[in-house]
Design a protein around this motif. Structure first.
Motif, short mmCIF file in Angstrom:
data_model
loop_
_atom_site.label_atom_id
_atom_site.label_comp_id
_atom_site.label_asym_id
_atom_site.label_seq_id
_atom_site.Cartn_x
_atom_site.Cartn_y
_atom_site.Cartn_z
N LEU A 36 0.75 -1.04 -0.04
CA LEU A 36 -0.20 0.04 0.05
C LEU A 36 0.85 1.25 0.03
O LEU A 36 1.89 1.27 0.50
CB LEU A 36 -0.87 -0.05 1.21
N SER A 37 0.07 2.38 -0.74
CA SER A 37 0.91 3.65 -0.66
C SER A 37 0.26 4.21 0.88
O SER A 37 -0.56 3.72 1.28
CB SER A 37 0.65 4.60 -1.75
N ALA A 38 0.82 5.45 1.37
CA ALA A 38 0.41 6.09 2.54
C ALA A 38 -0.49 7.09 2.27
O ALA A 38 -0.44 8.06 3.07
CB ALA A 38 1.74 6.28 3.21
N ASP A 39 -0.96 7.26 1.10
CA ASP A 39 -2.00 8.49 0.66
C ASP A 39 -3.42 8.11 0.25
O ASP A 39 -3.72 8.63 -0.64
CB ASP A 39 -1.31 9.32 -0.16
N LEU A 40 -3.80 6.92 0.94
CA LEU A 40 -5.25 6.37 0.57
C LEU A 40 -6.29 6.70 1.54
O LEU A 40 -6.57 5.87 2.54
CB LEU A 40 -5.09 4.90 0.42
N PRO A 41 -7.06 7.77 1.42
CA PRO A 41 -7.91 8.16 2.46
C PRO A 41 -9.20 7.47 2.70
O PRO A 41 -9.78 7.50 3.89
CB PRO A 41 -8.28 9.81 2.16
N PHE A 42 -9.46 6.64 1.71
CA PHE A 42 -10.62 5.80 1.77
C PHE A 42 -10.53 4.49 1.84
O PHE A 42 -11.41 3.62 1.70
CB PHE A 42 -11.72 6.47 0.58
N LEU A 43 -9.44 3.86 2.13
CA LEU A 43 -8.99 2.71 1.97
C LEU A 43 -9.69 1.89 3.41
O LEU A 43 -9.40 2.56 4.42
CB LEU A 43 -7.56 2.13 2.03
N ASP A 44 -10.50 0.72 3.62
CA ASP A 44 -10.69 0.35 4.67
C ASP A 44 -10.30 -1.48 4.83
O ASP A 44 -9.77 -1.90 3.93
CB ASP A 44 -12.36 0.42 4.82
N GLU A 45 -10.76 -1.70 5.90
CA GLU A 45 -10.28 -3.26 6.07
C GLU A 45 -10.82 -4.11 5.23
O GLU A 45 -10.61 -5.20 4.80
CB GLU A 45 -10.56 -3.60 7.45
N GLY A 46 -12.27 -3.88 4.91
CA GLY A 46 -13.00 -4.72 3.88
C GLY A 46 -12.17 -4.86 2.60
O GLY A 46 -12.22 -5.80 1.87
N THR A 47 -11.86 -3.53 2.22
CA THR A 47 -11.21 -3.85 0.76
C THR A 47 -9.76 -4.52 1.00
O THR A 47 -9.31 -5.24 0.05
CB THR A 47 -10.81 -2.44 0.27
N VAL A 48 -8.99 -4.38 1.94
CA VAL A 48 -7.94 -5.14 2.24
C VAL A 48 -8.03 -6.64 2.18
O VAL A 48 -7.53 -7.47 1.67
CB VAL A 48 -7.07 -4.63 3.41
N GLN A 49 -9.13 -7.05 3.23
CA GLN A 49 -9.49 -8.47 2.88
C GLN A 49 -10.17 -8.81 1.45
O GLN A 49 -9.73 -9.96 1.31
CB GLN A 49 -10.56 -8.47 4.03
N GLN A 50 -10.73 -8.00 1.07
CA GLN A 50 -11.12 -8.37 -0.32
C GLN A 50 -9.81 -8.63 -1.33
O GLN A 50 -10.16 -9.90 -1.90
CB GLN A 50 -12.03 -7.28 -1.02
N LEU A 51 -8.91 -7.82 -1.04
CA LEU A 51 -7.75 -8.29 -2.35
C LEU A 51 -6.92 -9.64 -1.51
O LEU A 51 -6.57 -10.32 -2.54
CB LEU A 51 -6.86 -7.06 -1.70
N GLN B 295 -6.03 -15.40 -2.67
CA GLN B 295 -5.93 -16.80 -2.36
C GLN B 295 -6.70 -17.66 -3.13
O GLN B 295 -6.58 -19.00 -3.42
CB GLN B 295 -6.30 -16.82 -0.82
N GLU B 296 -7.73 -17.15 -3.92
CA GLU B 296 -8.68 -17.73 -4.45
C GLU B 296 -8.25 -17.90 -6.00
O GLU B 296 -8.87 -18.60 -6.72
CB GLU B 296 -10.14 -17.47 -4.19
N ALA B 297 -7.54 -17.09 -6.51
CA ALA B 297 -7.01 -16.69 -7.87
C ALA B 297 -5.94 -17.70 -8.19
O ALA B 297 -4.88 -17.69 -7.35
CB ALA B 297 -7.06 -15.17 -8.08
N ASP B 298 -5.75 -18.07 -9.44
CA ASP B 298 -4.40 -18.74 -9.81
C ASP B 298 -3.57 -17.54 -10.48
O ASP B 298 -3.13 -17.75 -11.51
CB ASP B 298 -4.79 -19.71 -10.78
N THR B 299 -3.50 -16.40 -10.00
CA THR B 299 -2.59 -15.48 -10.36
C THR B 299 -1.35 -15.06 -9.13
O THR B 299 -1.65 -15.54 -8.16
CB THR B 299 -3.39 -14.05 -10.63
N GLU B 300 -0.56 -14.20 -9.67
CA GLU B 300 0.36 -13.67 -8.54
C GLU B 300 0.22 -12.36 -7.89
O GLU B 300 1.09 -12.01 -6.95
CB GLU B 300 1.70 -13.57 -9.44
N GLY B 301 -0.74 -11.65 -8.07
CA GLY B 301 -1.20 -10.54 -7.49
C GLY B 301 -2.55 -10.15 -8.05
O GLY B 301 -3.12 -10.52 -8.93
N VAL B 302 -3.22 -9.36 -6.95
CA VAL B 302 -4.39 -8.95 -7.27
C VAL B 302 -4.39 -7.33 -6.84
O VAL B 302 -3.94 -6.95 -5.79
CB VAL B 302 -5.78 -9.23 -6.17
N LEU B 303 -4.82 -6.27 -7.66
CA LEU B 303 -4.64 -5.00 -7.63
C LEU B 303 -5.96 -4.29 -7.96
O LEU B 303 -6.87 -4.84 -8.42
CB LEU B 303 -3.68 -4.64 -8.34
#
Length: 316
Positions: free
Chosen positions: A83-98, A103-111
Motif C-alpha cells: 500500500l501507499s500511505a496516501d489512501l484516505p478511503f481504504l478500509d479493512e474490507g477492501t484489504v480483506q477483499q484483495l 488466495q482464490e485466484a491462480d494469479t500472482e497478484g490482485v490490484l
C-alpha cells in the motif's frame, strides 16, 4: 507500506502526515490493515497511531522498487499487501477483499484499478515469492533497483484486477486532499469518519452502534439532533472508564477530543475567520452568550436580545 516519497506535487510537504478528517493519511491506511501479522512501513520513523516495524530503502529516496525490496526483508509471509500511505478511503474490507481474491485466484497478484481503468499497484496483494523473483531478476539485469519504475515489476506478473474508484483514490495534489476532506463531510460519511477519528485519538477499540446511540440522544434531547456531540461524549466517558480514572481522566479525554474537533474544524476554515478556541475547562457554562463546554452546543440569541444556550444534546 511505502511512505517515503518526495511528494513533489504537494510542494515537498510531508504527505503521510497530512490530515484528512483530523487523522494523518498514514494512520488512516494503518487502520485499514490493522489485522496484519506484521506491518512494515518503509520511511523515516515517526509517531503513529499503532506500532509498526520501520524499514528504509538504501539509499533513501531510491524509488518504489527499492522501498518494496526493503519492506519485504522484514517478513516471510506468503502473501503481502502493498500500500501507499496516501489512501484516505481504504478500509479493512477492501484489504480483506484483495487477500481473499489472491488466495482464490491462480494469479500472482490482485490490484485495484481506478475509475479510469488505470492500475494501482500500491493498492494490491501479492504472492511474496513472485515479488522476490522479479526483484532478483531486475537486480541481476540492472545491478541495482534505484530509480526503476514499479511497472517494471508488475508488468512481469500475472495479475487479477478489481475496479474500486473510492478505495483506490490517492492524494497526489492539494486538490486531491481538498476533495478527500470534502467527501468525508458529506452526510453519508461524516459521522462514521468522526467517530473513527475520536476512537483513534482516545485509543479506544470499540465498535459503536451509532444508530442506537443517535436514537437515544435524539429522544433525550427532545428532538434536538446534534449527532456528533452525544457520540463524542460517550466515547470520552468510555475512555475515562478504561483508564479507571476520575475527573482527571475525563478532563484529559475531553481535552484530546476537543483538540481533534478543532483540527477537524480548521480543515474547513476558508481563511476568512480565525479557528475556534479550545475551552479552558471541561465544564459547561450556564450564563448568557456563546457556550463552549464539552457537553453543550453554541448559544443562541432570543428575540429579546438575551443570549440563551440551546438545549444540550446530552440532557434529559
Amino acid at each position: 507500506m511505502l511512505a517515503g516519497g518526495a511528494a513533489r506535487r504537494l510542494g515537498g510537504a510531508d504527505k503521510p502526515g497530512v490530515r484528512v478528517g483530523g487523522r494523518a493519511l498514514l494512520d488512516r491506511v494503518l487502520a485499514a490493515c490493522s489485522g496484519a501479522a506484521v506491518t512494515v512501513v518503509v520511511a523515516e520513523p515517526r509517531p503513529t497511531a499503532r506500532a509498526v516495524e520501520w524499514a528504509r530503502e538504501d539509499p533513501p529516496g531510491a524509488g518504489p522498487l527499492a522501498a518494496l525490496d526493503a519492506g519485504l526483508r522484514h517478513t516471510a509471509a506468503a502473501y503481502v499487501v502493498v500500500l501507499s500511505a496516501d489512501l484516505p478511503f481504504l478500509d479493512e474490507g477492501t484489504v480483506q477483499q484483495l487477500l481473499t481474491a489472491l488466495q482464490e485466484a491462480d494469479t500472482e497478484g490482485v490490484l485495484l484499478t481506478d475509475s479510469g481503468g488505470r492500475d494501482q499497484p500500491l493498492v494490491a496483494a501479492y504472492r511474496s515469492a513472485a515479488l522476490r523473483r522479479e526483484l532478483a531478476a531486475l537486480r541481476a539485469e540492472h545491478g541495482e533497483l534505484t530509480g526503476l519504475p514499479l511497472r517494471r515489476l508488475t508488468g512481469a506478473l500475472e495479475l487479477t484486477r478489481i475496479t474500486d474508484p473510492v478505495a483506490s483514490f490517492d492524494c497526489d495534489t492539494w486538490d486531491d486532499i481538498a476533495a478527500a476532506r470534502a467527501r468525508i463531510r458529506e452526510h453519508g460519511h461524516v459521522l462514521d469518519e468522526w467517530i473513527t477519528a475520536v476512537k483513534d485519538e482516545l485509543g479506544i477499540d470499540l465498535d459503536v452502534d451509532t444508530g442506537i446511540l443517535l436514537d437515544l440522544a435524539r429522544d433525550a434531547a427532545h428532538g434536538v439532533a446534534r449527532p456528533a456531540a452525544p457520540l463524542t461524549t460517550f466515547l470520552v466517558g468510555y475512555a475515562a472508564a478504561q483508564a479507571e480514572g476520575g475527573p482527571e481522566a475525563v478532563a484529559e479525554a475531553a481535552r484530546k477530543a476537543t483538540a481533534l474537533a478543532l483540527r477537524w474544524a480548521a480543515e474547513a476554515d476558508d481563511g476568512t475567520a480565525p479557528p475556534p478556541t479550545a475551552p479552558s475547562g471541561t465544564g459547561s457554562g450556564t450564563g448568557a452568550g456563546t457556550e463552549t463546554g464539552t457537553g453543550s452546543g453554541p448559544g443562541t440569541n432570543s428575540g429579546t436580545g438575551t443570549a440563551a444556550p440551546e438545549p444540550r444534546p446530552d440532557a434529559g
